[in-house]
Design a protein around this motif. Structure first.
Motif, PDB file in Angstrom:
ATOM      1  N   ASP A 165      -0.276   9.679   6.897  1.00  0.00           N
ATOM      2  CA  ASP A 165       0.037   8.680   6.380  1.00  0.00           C
ATOM      3  C   ASP A 165      -1.035   7.563   6.222  1.00  0.00           C
ATOM      4  O   ASP A 165      -1.008   7.047   5.131  1.00  0.00           O
ATOM      5  CB  ASP A 165       1.391   8.120   7.458  1.00  0.00           C
ATOM      6  CG  ASP A 165       1.785   6.779   6.686  1.00  0.00           C
ATOM      7  OD1 ASP A 165       2.500   6.875   5.560  1.00  0.00           O
ATOM      8  OD2 ASP A 165       1.729   5.525   7.249  1.00  0.00           O
ATOM      9  N   GLY A 166      -1.591   7.362   7.218  1.00  0.00           N
ATOM     10  CA  GLY A 166      -2.932   6.578   6.906  1.00  0.00           C
ATOM     11  C   GLY A 166      -3.949   6.723   6.123  1.00  0.00           C
ATOM     12  O   GLY A 166      -4.344   5.954   5.062  1.00  0.00           O
ATOM     13  N   THR A 168      -3.070   8.926   3.336  1.00  0.00           N
ATOM     14  CA  THR A 168      -2.481   8.868   2.022  1.00  0.00           C
ATOM     15  C   THR A 168      -2.229   7.193   1.680  1.00  0.00           C
ATOM     16  O   THR A 168      -2.478   7.162   0.466  1.00  0.00           O
ATOM     17  CB  THR A 168      -0.957   9.314   2.338  1.00  0.00           C
ATOM     18  OG1 THR A 168      -1.180  10.499   2.550  1.00  0.00           O
ATOM     19  CG2 THR A 168      -0.319   9.193   1.069  1.00  0.00           C
ATOM     20  N   ARG A 169      -2.130   6.376   2.484  1.00  0.00           N
ATOM     21  CA  ARG A 169      -2.060   4.789   2.108  1.00  0.00           C
ATOM     22  C   ARG A 169      -3.468   4.439   1.722  1.00  0.00           C
ATOM     23  O   ARG A 169      -3.494   3.533   0.876  1.00  0.00           O
ATOM     24  CB  ARG A 169      -1.567   4.095   3.506  1.00  0.00           C
ATOM     25  CG  ARG A 169      -0.015   4.316   3.925  1.00  0.00           C
ATOM     26  CD  ARG A 169       0.467   3.639   5.090  1.00  0.00           C
ATOM     27  NE  ARG A 169       0.769   2.347   4.813  1.00  0.00           N
ATOM     28  CZ  ARG A 169       1.293   1.488   5.656  1.00  0.00           C
ATOM     29  NH1 ARG A 169       1.743   2.188   6.836  1.00  0.00           N
ATOM     30  NH2 ARG A 169       1.622   0.386   5.327  1.00  0.00           N
ATOM     31  N   PHE A 170      -4.323   4.686   2.444  1.00  0.00           N
ATOM     32  CA  PHE A 170      -5.745   4.412   1.930  1.00  0.00           C
ATOM     33  C   PHE A 170      -5.867   4.873   0.358  1.00  0.00           C
ATOM     34  O   PHE A 170      -6.337   4.054  -0.536  1.00  0.00           O
ATOM     35  CB  PHE A 170      -6.954   5.063   2.695  1.00  0.00           C
ATOM     36  CG  PHE A 170      -7.983   5.161   2.200  1.00  0.00           C
ATOM     37  CD1 PHE A 170      -8.946   3.869   2.303  1.00  0.00           C
ATOM     38  CD2 PHE A 170      -8.669   6.211   1.738  1.00  0.00           C
ATOM     39  CE1 PHE A 170     -10.292   4.070   1.579  1.00  0.00           C
ATOM     40  CE2 PHE A 170     -10.092   6.453   1.111  1.00  0.00           C
ATOM     41  CZ  PHE A 170     -10.739   5.272   1.104  1.00  0.00           C
ATOM     42  N   GLY A 173      -3.873   3.035  -1.980  1.00  0.00           N
ATOM     43  CA  GLY A 173      -4.237   1.575  -2.452  1.00  0.00           C
ATOM     44  C   GLY A 173      -5.339   1.619  -3.519  1.00  0.00           C
ATOM     45  O   GLY A 173      -5.270   0.487  -4.020  1.00  0.00           O
ATOM     46  N   GLN A 194      -2.199  -7.316   3.474  1.00  0.00           N
ATOM     47  CA  GLN A 194      -1.444  -6.236   3.388  1.00  0.00           C
ATOM     48  C   GLN A 194      -2.055  -5.055   2.804  1.00  0.00           C
ATOM     49  O   GLN A 194      -2.199  -4.061   3.157  1.00  0.00           O
ATOM     50  CB  GLN A 194       0.083  -6.327   3.212  1.00  0.00           C
ATOM     51  CG  GLN A 194       0.755  -4.987   3.240  1.00  0.00           C
ATOM     52  CD  GLN A 194       0.956  -4.377   4.524  1.00  0.00           C
ATOM     53  OE1 GLN A 194       0.907  -5.171   5.437  1.00  0.00           O
ATOM     54  NE2 GLN A 194       0.490  -3.094   4.508  1.00  0.00           N
ATOM     55  N   LEU A 195      -2.492  -5.334   1.444  1.00  0.00           N
ATOM     56  CA  LEU A 195      -3.117  -4.342   0.671  1.00  0.00           C
ATOM     57  C   LEU A 195      -4.499  -3.859   1.316  1.00  0.00           C
ATOM     58  O   LEU A 195      -4.960  -2.835   1.337  1.00  0.00           O
ATOM     59  CB  LEU A 195      -3.396  -5.100  -0.811  1.00  0.00           C
ATOM     60  CG  LEU A 195      -4.302  -4.162  -1.807  1.00  0.00           C
ATOM     61  CD1 LEU A 195      -3.567  -2.806  -1.882  1.00  0.00           C
ATOM     62  CD2 LEU A 195      -4.452  -4.616  -2.987  1.00  0.00           C
ATOM     63  N   ARG A 197      -5.467  -3.752   4.430  1.00  0.00           N
ATOM     64  CA  ARG A 197      -5.374  -2.671   5.358  1.00  0.00           C
ATOM     65  C   ARG A 197      -5.162  -1.374   4.899  1.00  0.00           C
ATOM     66  O   ARG A 197      -5.679  -0.422   5.494  1.00  0.00           O
ATOM     67  CB  ARG A 197      -4.129  -3.093   6.245  1.00  0.00           C
ATOM     68  CG  ARG A 197      -4.065  -4.251   6.980  1.00  0.00           C
ATOM     69  CD  ARG A 197      -2.730  -4.667   7.821  1.00  0.00           C
ATOM     70  NE  ARG A 197      -2.741  -5.787   8.552  1.00  0.00           N
ATOM     71  CZ  ARG A 197      -1.727  -6.314   9.134  1.00  0.00           C
ATOM     72  NH1 ARG A 197      -0.625  -5.809   9.247  1.00  0.00           N
ATOM     73  NH2 ARG A 197      -1.990  -7.443   9.978  1.00  0.00           N
ATOM     74  N   GLU A 198      -4.628  -1.102   3.648  1.00  0.00           N
ATOM     75  CA  GLU A 198      -4.609   0.172   3.107  1.00  0.00           C
ATOM     76  C   GLU A 198      -5.878   0.469   2.522  1.00  0.00           C
ATOM     77  O   GLU A 198      -6.250   1.692   2.779  1.00  0.00           O
ATOM     78  CB  GLU A 198      -3.216   0.247   1.979  1.00  0.00           C
ATOM     79  CG  GLU A 198      -1.967  -0.229   2.663  1.00  0.00           C
ATOM     80  CD  GLU A 198      -0.958  -0.186   1.789  1.00  0.00           C
ATOM     81  OE1 GLU A 198      -1.132  -0.089   0.668  1.00  0.00           O
ATOM     82  OE2 GLU A 198       0.170  -0.475   2.184  1.00  0.00           O
ATOM     83  N   THR A 199      -6.366  -0.317   1.561  1.00  0.00           N
ATOM     84  CA  THR A 199      -7.529  -0.074   0.790  1.00  0.00           C
ATOM     85  C   THR A 199      -8.799   0.225   1.876  1.00  0.00           C
ATOM     86  O   THR A 199      -9.787   0.804   1.388  1.00  0.00           O
ATOM     87  CB  THR A 199      -7.791  -1.148  -0.157  1.00  0.00           C
ATOM     88  OG1 THR A 199      -8.121  -2.293   0.396  1.00  0.00           O
ATOM     89  CG2 THR A 199      -6.738  -1.055  -1.276  1.00  0.00           C
ATOM     90  N   TYR A 203      -5.075   1.760   8.601  1.00  0.00           N
ATOM     91  CA  TYR A 203      -4.097   2.508   9.436  1.00  0.00           C
ATOM     92  C   TYR A 203      -4.570   3.926  10.212  1.00  0.00           C
ATOM     93  O   TYR A 203      -3.785   4.472  10.713  1.00  0.00           O
ATOM     94  CB  TYR A 203      -3.206   2.710   8.398  1.00  0.00           C
ATOM     95  CG  TYR A 203      -2.331   1.389   8.071  1.00  0.00           C
ATOM     96  CD1 TYR A 203      -1.426   0.974   8.980  1.00  0.00           C
ATOM     97  CD2 TYR A 203      -2.528   0.730   6.886  1.00  0.00           C
ATOM     98  CE1 TYR A 203      -0.461  -0.285   8.627  1.00  0.00           C
ATOM     99  CE2 TYR A 203      -1.856  -0.204   6.541  1.00  0.00           C
ATOM    100  CZ  TYR A 203      -0.802  -0.922   7.401  1.00  0.00           C
ATOM    101  OH  TYR A 203      -0.197  -1.991   6.944  1.00  0.00           O
TER     102      TYR A 203
END
Length: 351
Positions: A165-166, A168-170, A173, A194-195, A197-199, A203
């Motif tokens: 999940d981490g 994938t979120r990266f 982003g 918030q964005l 943290r993903e880019t 995570y």
């Protein structure tokens, strides 16, 4: 646009407080020897038997400005050789993803191609052995296919799911950054944090500490408010401090619309040096929150939740690893050629 313009000068040097002492992993020499060979074996550098158009870095000197061995050695000083090699390869992969995405999709504004690229990457992270994995079509996919079995080896199902999940979120982003690049919209601070943290891949940051220290946060305290506050401030410090060092690269060179300094300047107006100073104050506040939670709130939580001696020892080892990560990533930012001379530290001077 250059940070040397008169209106971008600052009157006082920009300081980066850090309460933790940076250390260097004793296996740095091994990492230095490994760096080119692994990147070449994945096709990120030419000469490894892959198609020429797989190469992410045509210029070897550009690859070395990343200083992935030094990044690994600073951030995870206690990691044993096998773990250090894995962490090094993860770092190279993240930079390969970023630079490949910038060159292939952001510059060309190829949103459809970018989405197809992003949608394929989770297929290289199967949660069970029976899930099929496609053949890699580029160096980013090849690198992830090599890393994933090593990342999840002997790890519990929850760890595998959260790690996937981490990542994938990266990757997702990066698509959001493209959207904001196309519209030119500058996010407000709440949206932006918030964005970011993903880019930044924040995570997955806690998992690096797991790998480097060989311990995890004890289950008894993992879901506590104190741990969540610690992790949030931990993630934010790394991601947002990078924005200060990478401002010129991202805004001037790449034309991005997503950066903490830019969001601050858009909110408050005023000259760039003032925005840089305020951004640095925000970053430092997140570091102070991490330190306060570590020193004051975690011991109280450990007592409240009745952690035994073994659990307390694991927690102490883990938070020391997280502290190493924070001091190490600052030391790397200050010294790495990828960002050197890109922060307006003082009037007419860069370091």
């Amino acid at each position: 646009m250059s940070l040397d313009d008169d209106h971008r000068e600052v009157s006082e040097p920009l300081k980066f407080p850090m309460p933790f002492q940076a250390r260097v992993n004793p296996h740095l020499d091994m990492l230095l020897q490994r760096s080119e060979s692994w990147a070449r074996a994945m096709g990120m550098l030419s000469g490894g038997g892959h198609p020429d158009d797989w190469a992410v870095w045509d210029d070897l000197s550009v690859f070395h400005t990343i200083a992935a061995p030094e990044l690994t050695a600073y951030c995870w000083p206690v990691a044993p050789p096998r773990a250090a090699a894995l962490l090094h390869d993860i770092m190279v992969w993240y930079f390969a993803f970023d630079d490949h995405f910038q060159c292939r999709y952001k510059v060309t504004r190829d949103t459809d191609g970018a989405r197809e690229h992003i949608e394929r990457l989770p297929t290289f992270m199967p949660l069970t052995p029976d899930e099929p994995v496609p053949s890699p079509r580029n160096a980013v996919e090849e690198g992830l296919a090599d890393l994933w079995p090593r990342l999840i080896e002997s790890r519990p199902a929850r760890w595998r799911r959260d790690w996937k999940d981490g990542i994938t979120r990266f990757c997702a982003g990066a698509i959001q950054e493209m959207v904001h690049l196309a519209t030119g919209r500058v996010l407000d601070l709440v949206e932006y944090v918030q964005l970011r943290r993903e880019t930044f891949g924040s995570y997955t940051a806690a998992f690096y500490v797991d790998i480097s220290t060989g311990v995890t946060i004890p289950e008894k305290i993992r879901n506590s408010r104190e741990i969540q506050v610690l992790l949030d401030s931990f993630m934010d410090y790394m991601a947002l401090s990078n924005d200060i060092f990478s401002y010129e690269r991202e805004i001037d060179d790449e034309g991005c619309a997503t950066n903490l300094v830019l969001s601050v300047q858009n909110l408050l107006g005023g000259p760039l040096p003032q925005a840089v100073s305020i951004a640095n104050d925000l970053v430092s506040a997140r570091l102070r929150q991490f330190e306060y939670t570590l020193d004051v709130e975690l011991p109280e939580a450990a007592a409240r939740l009745k952690l035994n001696d073994a659990e307390r020892a694991d927690l102490a080892a883990w938070v020391e690893g997280a502290s190493d990560y924070l001091s190490g990533i600052l030391a790397w930012h200050v010294k790495a050629a990828r960002y050197r001379a890109r922060v307006p530290l003082s009037r007419g001077e860069r370091t």
